[in-house]
Design a protein around this motif. Structure first.
Motif, PDB file in Angstrom:
ATOM      1  N   ILE A  63      93.415 124.424 -95.139  1.00 37.93           N
ATOM      2  CA  ILE A  63      92.375 124.522 -96.153  1.00 37.93           C
ATOM      3  C   ILE A  63      92.086 123.134 -96.705  1.00 37.93           C
ATOM      4  CG2 ILE A  63      91.749 125.481 -98.397  1.00 37.93           C
ATOM      5  CD1 ILE A  63      93.666 127.843 -97.729  1.00 37.93           C
ATOM      6  N   ARG A  64      90.815 122.744 -96.690  1.00 35.14           N
ATOM      7  CA  ARG A  64      90.391 121.449 -97.203  1.00 35.14           C
ATOM      8  C   ARG A  64      89.170 121.614 -98.063  1.00 35.14           C
ATOM      9  NH1 ARG A  64      94.815 120.196 -95.985  1.00 35.14           N
ATOM     10  NH2 ARG A  64      95.428 118.894 -94.273  1.00 35.14           N
ATOM     11  N   PRO A  65      89.037 121.006 -99.200  1.00 37.67           N
ATOM     12  CA  PRO A  65      90.130 120.304 -99.849  1.00 37.67           C
ATOM     13  C   PRO A  65      91.170 121.306-100.322  1.00 37.67           C
ATOM     14  CG  PRO A  65      88.260 120.380-101.327  1.00 37.67           C
ATOM     15  CD  PRO A  65      87.816 120.988-100.022  1.00 37.67           C
ATOM     16  N   ARG A  66      92.377 120.832-100.530  1.00 36.06           N
ATOM     17  CA  ARG A  66      93.458 121.698-100.991  1.00 36.06           C
ATOM     18  C   ARG A  66      93.152 122.225-102.384  1.00 36.06           C
ATOM     19  NH1 ARG A  66      99.250 119.211 -99.460  1.00 36.06           N
ATOM     20  NH2 ARG A  66      99.466 120.543 -97.654  1.00 36.06           N
ATOM     21  N   ILE A  67      93.555 123.470-102.621  1.00 35.15           N
ATOM     22  CA  ILE A  67      93.386 124.081-103.940  1.00 35.15           C
ATOM     23  C   ILE A  67      94.752 124.041-104.615  1.00 35.15           C
ATOM     24  CG2 ILE A  67      92.717 126.153-105.198  1.00 35.15           C
ATOM     25  CD1 ILE A  67      91.398 127.125-102.606  1.00 35.15           C
ATOM     26  N   MET A  68      94.925 123.171-105.571  1.00 38.21           N
ATOM     27  CA  MET A  68      96.192 123.073-106.289  1.00 38.21           C
ATOM     28  C   MET A  68      97.368 123.049-105.309  1.00 38.21           C
ATOM     29  SD  MET A  68      95.439 125.465-109.596  1.00 38.21           S
ATOM     30  CE  MET A  68      96.936 124.965-110.409  1.00 38.21           C
ATOM     31  N   LEU A  69      97.270 122.196-104.293  1.00 39.85           N
ATOM     32  CA  LEU A  69      98.299 122.008-103.277  1.00 39.85           C
ATOM     33  C   LEU A  69      98.455 123.190-102.328  1.00 39.85           C
ATOM     34  CD1 LEU A  69     100.992 120.183-105.410  1.00 39.85           C
ATOM     35  CD2 LEU A  69      99.148 119.197-104.040  1.00 39.85           C
ATOM     36  N   ILE A  70      97.537 124.162-102.357  1.00 35.56           N
ATOM     37  CA  ILE A  70      97.595 125.285-101.426  1.00 35.56           C
ATOM     38  C   ILE A  70      96.844 124.898-100.157  1.00 35.56           C
ATOM     39  CG2 ILE A  70      96.897 127.677-101.008  1.00 35.56           C
ATOM     40  CD1 ILE A  70      97.060 128.091-104.052  1.00 35.56           C
ATOM     41  N   SER A  71      97.555 124.840 -99.041  1.00 36.24           N
ATOM     42  CA  SER A  71      96.889 124.556 -97.772  1.00 36.24           C
ATOM     43  C   SER A  71      96.979 125.753 -96.829  1.00 36.24           C
ATOM     44  CB  SER A  71      97.501 123.325 -97.110  1.00 36.24           C
ATOM     45  OG  SER A  71      98.865 123.565 -96.817  1.00 36.24           O
ATOM     46  N   ARG A  72      97.616 126.860 -97.308  1.00 37.52           N
ATOM     47  CA  ARG A  72      97.760 128.080 -96.514  1.00 37.52           C
ATOM     48  C   ARG A  72      97.725 129.277 -97.466  1.00 37.52           C
ATOM     49  NH1 ARG A  72      99.806 130.285 -91.853  1.00 37.52           N
ATOM     50  NH2 ARG A  72     101.300 131.965 -92.082  1.00 37.52           N
ATOM     51  N   PHE A  73      97.023 130.328 -97.054  1.00 40.89           N
ATOM     52  CA  PHE A  73      96.941 131.549 -97.859  1.00 40.89           C
ATOM     53  C   PHE A  73      96.858 132.742 -96.918  1.00 40.89           C
ATOM     54  CE2 PHE A  73      94.152 134.779 -99.907  1.00 40.89           C
ATOM     55  CZ  PHE A  73      95.038 135.175-100.902  1.00 40.89           C
ATOM     56  N   CYS A  74      97.725 133.737 -97.128  1.00 39.92           N
ATOM     57  CA  CYS A  74      97.709 134.961 -96.327  1.00 39.92           C
ATOM     58  C   CYS A  74      97.455 136.152 -97.230  1.00 39.92           C
ATOM     59  CB  CYS A  74      99.050 135.150 -95.615  1.00 39.92           C
ATOM     60  SG  CYS A  74      99.418 133.868 -94.401  1.00 39.92           S
ATOM     61  N   THR A  75      96.761 137.133 -96.696  1.00 36.66           N
ATOM     62  CA  THR A  75      96.478 138.356 -97.438  1.00 36.66           C
ATOM     63  C   THR A  75      96.454 139.533 -96.475  1.00 36.66           C
ATOM     64  OG1 THR A  75      94.978 139.359 -99.044  1.00 36.66           O
ATOM     65  CG2 THR A  75      93.969 138.161 -97.247  1.00 36.66           C
ATOM     66  N   GLU A  76      96.776 140.703 -96.994  1.00 40.49           N
ATOM     67  CA  GLU A  76      96.737 141.907 -96.168  1.00 40.49           C
ATOM     68  C   GLU A  76      95.315 142.148 -95.681  1.00 40.49           C
ATOM     69  OE1 GLU A  76      99.284 143.968 -95.023  1.00 40.49           O
ATOM     70  OE2 GLU A  76     100.425 142.250 -95.785  1.00 40.49           O
ATOM     71  N   MET A  77      95.202 142.621 -94.451  1.00 36.00           N
ATOM     72  CA  MET A  77      93.887 142.913 -93.912  1.00 36.00           C
ATOM     73  C   MET A  77      93.381 144.222 -94.488  1.00 36.00           C
ATOM     74  SD  MET A  77      93.994 141.164 -90.192  1.00 36.00           S
ATOM     75  CE  MET A  77      92.797 142.221 -89.589  1.00 36.00           C
ATOM     76  N   ARG A  78      92.076 144.429 -94.382  1.00 34.40           N
ATOM     77  CA  ARG A  78      91.431 145.604 -94.959  1.00 34.40           C
ATOM     78  C   ARG A  78      90.302 146.048 -94.033  1.00 34.40           C
ATOM     79  NH1 ARG A  78      92.080 146.914 -99.753  1.00 34.40           N
ATOM     80  NH2 ARG A  78      90.710 148.235-100.897  1.00 34.40           N
ATOM     81  N   VAL A  79      90.182 147.344 -93.821  1.00 40.94           N
ATOM     82  CA  VAL A  79      89.068 147.886 -93.035  1.00 40.94           C
ATOM     83  C   VAL A  79      87.909 148.114 -93.988  1.00 40.94           C
ATOM     84  CG1 VAL A  79      88.243 149.822 -91.661  1.00 40.94           C
ATOM     85  CG2 VAL A  79      90.574 148.996 -91.353  1.00 40.94           C
ATOM     86  N   ALA A  80      86.725 147.655 -93.603  1.00 43.49           N
ATOM     87  CA  ALA A  80      85.553 147.833 -94.458  1.00 43.49           C
ATOM     88  C   ALA A  80      84.297 147.925 -93.606  1.00 43.49           C
ATOM     89  CB  ALA A  80      85.435 146.667 -95.434  1.00 43.49           C
TER      90      ALA A  80
END
Length: 118
Positions: free
Chosen positions: A77-94
């Protein structure tokens, strides 16, 4: 438009191979995240593994997405958000028009909606 696998504030429990096949149906659509303060983020996932986000205040992010088990993960992730360069979340059917609640990388509640097109 049928069922779509999505990521966004973001996306569902399926094995990697079927999930990859299903997420392809979501390309070309937009996930819109709405914050309680009125701000929005538009999320774009492309077949080549790239990700982009556009904020209502003009900021933007880029990165790469990958399916890991039951999650969609954003990397580089660029630019970094408050030092976050990776984010995972549960998938969702929509389906296009569906809405759901989630949390952003900073833990804030957001309301998401799958919108047709870009």
């Amino acid at each position: 438009m049928g069922k779509h696998l999505l990521a966004a504030g973001l996306l569902l429990a399926v094995s990697a191979t079927p999930a990859l096949a299903d997420i392809r149906a979501a390309f070309g659509n937009t996930i819109v995240s709405r914050y309680p303060d009125g701000g929005t983020v538009r999320h774009y996932f492309d077949a080549d593994g790239t990700y982009a986000a556009r904020f209502s205040d003009g900021r933007s992010l880029t990165g790469r997405w990958v399916i890991e088990g039951s999650q969609v993960c954003l990397n580089q992730i660029r630019p970094r958000i408050m030092l976050i360069s990776r984010f995972c979340t549960e998938m969702r059917v929509a389906e296009v028009g569906d809405s759901w609640q989630s949390r952003d990388p900073l833990g804030r509640r957001v309301s998401n909606q799958l919108v047709a097109g870009r």
